[in-house]
Design an enzyme around this catalytic site. Structure first.
Site, PDB file in Angstrom:
ATOM      1  N   GLY A  57      -0.960   0.608   8.958  1.00 50.57           N
ATOM      2  CA  GLY A  57      -1.823   0.364  10.108  1.00 50.57           C
ATOM      3  C   GLY A  57      -2.065  -1.106  10.351  1.00 50.57           C
TER       4      GLY A  57
ATOM      5  N   GLY B  78       1.617  11.165  10.616  1.00 51.11           N
ATOM      6  CA  GLY B  78       2.044  10.792  11.971  1.00 51.11           C
ATOM      7  C   GLY B  78       3.096   9.710  12.013  1.00 51.11           C
TER       8      GLY B  78
ATOM      9  CG  ASP C   4      -2.207  -0.669   1.050  1.00 50.62           C
ATOM     10  OD1 ASP C   4      -2.930  -0.791   2.040  1.00 50.62           O
ATOM     11  OD2 ASP C   4      -2.510  -1.097  -0.076  1.00 50.62           O
TER      12      ASP C   4
ATOM     13  CE  LYS D 119      -7.942   0.151  -2.582  1.00 51.57           C
ATOM     14  NZ  LYS D 119      -6.948  -0.878  -2.265  1.00 51.57           N
TER      15      LYS D 119
END
Length: 421
Positions: free
Chosen positions: A259, A371, A205, A227
């Site tokens: 994540g 972050g 990703d 994406k």
């Protein structure tokens, strides 16, 4: 007892490394203190029939005896205790006793390890450890501290994937859905990093830790499944097909996500696609940005006496969008922390809906962009001003938006970026 003279000198000699298969064989340990406490678990795990000779023990060693893991002879050493032993470990604080045990072992031609004087022993205990795949690492340097340091470095490298003899370790074909964490490459799990090091194909990703891709071996194929908001993307159906096709071709595929795979990561869809195709899947949880990014910006999502709940909401569709599955009125009526993901371009509509539902316009809001990465920045606002602030600051995804009193609970002590470990 007059024992044969052992080797006149071990100086400059290199020990011969060997693995002892002690299952079902008698091993004698003399001394029940801290050294025995450290050495006994490995002997027990090896299946040795352990006889401990010692007037007393540490509580942990006594617990091993009480559990029947070893036989404890509650007395001092006596000549003849080593009869029929295959291996001896002597670890008392009495030099004379250690000498006597060593002498009997030499006379009986039993290899003996000594905690007090390695030069007088016939065997050395290496600093050893195991990785998660069952590999045993044993290090002998002559300096126990140096051996332990090297052992730890090697084992940690094997566990986290930074040290890997990939060409000699082949994993079965299949797919691993790996959560890469919020962005900092150090925040991927140990298991995730190890599986990544074993991959034949990595389907990555945009939000997965990019630095980890640089560590891959040259033969590893990397498939870009990004994406990009408002831009190019790889359709989910195409990603599913890619995972299945490569696994069916005999490859070990890692689907590397930002994540956690199951927190807005479509991991469930990918698992179902693989299961329908008969492809085995391993799921490795990751650290979700919903809690880690606020933490990195000095915001605890819960705080005693302030909030008893936090709610994580996807903001990729607005409150007035018929596709929305969120009960925004219920959220507005809650007093706890609200964490919004994928909500940058919808924050104006979301803030308006929350205020219409009863949330105060003065409710603190923090927007944390990128972050845990080098580009992290935190922007403070209120529910009434956040839309204008986000526009003025030109905030772009990825960003996590935190709504609630916890935003300022640690001010001013941690307004600078804390260390997240």
């Amino acid at each position: 007892m007059n024992a044969p003279n052992p080797h006149p000198s071990t100086a400059g000699l290199t020990p011969y490394p060997v693995g002892l298969l002690l299952a079902g064989r008698r091993v004698v340990v003399v001394g029940g203190g801290q050294v025995a406490q450290r050495r006994l678990p490995a002997l027990i795990a090896a299946g040795a029939v352990v006889h401990l000779v010692s007037p007393g023990t540490t509580p942990a060693v006594q617990a091993m005896a009480d559990a029947g893991e070893l036989t404890w002879h509650r007395r001092g050493y006596a000549e003849g205790d080593l009869a029929d032993a295959w291996y001896v470990l002597v670890a008392t604080d009495d030099h004379a006793v250690n000498e006597a045990v060593s002498a009997e072992a030499e006379q009986r031609r039993i290899f003996c390890s000594r905690s007090d004087d390695a030069a007088a022993a016939s065997a050395w205990t290496p600093a050893s450890g195991h990785d998660d795949a069952g590999t045993t690492v044993a290090v002998l340097t002559g300096d126990p501290r140096h051996s332990a340091a090297l052992r730890t470095t090697i084992v940690e490298g094997l566990r986290d994937g930074t040290l890997s003899a990939r060409q000699f370790r082949k994993r079965a074909a299949g797919v691993a859905l790996v959560g890469g964490g919020p962005g900092d490459p150090d925040l991927i799990t140990v298991r995730g990093r190890r599986l990544l090091a074993d991959a034949d194909v990595v389907v990555a990703d945009r939000l997965a830790p990019r630095e980890l891709l640089a560590e891959l071996a040259p033969h590893v194929e990397v498939v870009d499944a990004s994406k990009i908001p408002y831009g190019r993307f790889m359709a989910q159906e195409a990603i599913n097909r890619t995972l299945v096709e490569h696994a069916k071709a005999g490859k070990f595929v890692v689907r590397l996500k930002g994540g956690d795979p199951y927190v807005y990561g479509r991991g469930g869809e990918e698992l179902l696609a693989c299961a329908e195709a008969g492809v085995p899947v391993t799921v490795v949880p990751g650290i979700s940005s919903s809690i880690s990014v606020p933490a990195a910006a000095g915001i605890p999502v819960t705080h005693r006496g302030m909030t008893h709940e936090f709610t994580v909401v996807s903001g990729h569709v607005g409150p007035d969008d018929p596709r929305s599955l969120v009960n925004w009125d219920a959220l507005a009526g809650m007093s706890g922390t609200l964490v919004l993901l994928m909500a940058v371009d919808k924050i104006g509509a979301i803030a308006a809906r929350l205020m219409a539902g009863g949330r105060s316009a003065g409710t603190p809001v923090a927007v944390v962009q990128e972050g845990t990465t080098a580009g992290q920045r935190r922007i403070d606002a209120t529910l009434g001003t956040v839309a204008d602030v986000v526009a003025a600051e030109q905030v772009r995804p990825p960003a996590v938006i935190v709504v609630g009193e916890v935003v300022h609970v640690l001010d001013p002590a941690t307004r600078s970026r804390p260390t997240v470990e």
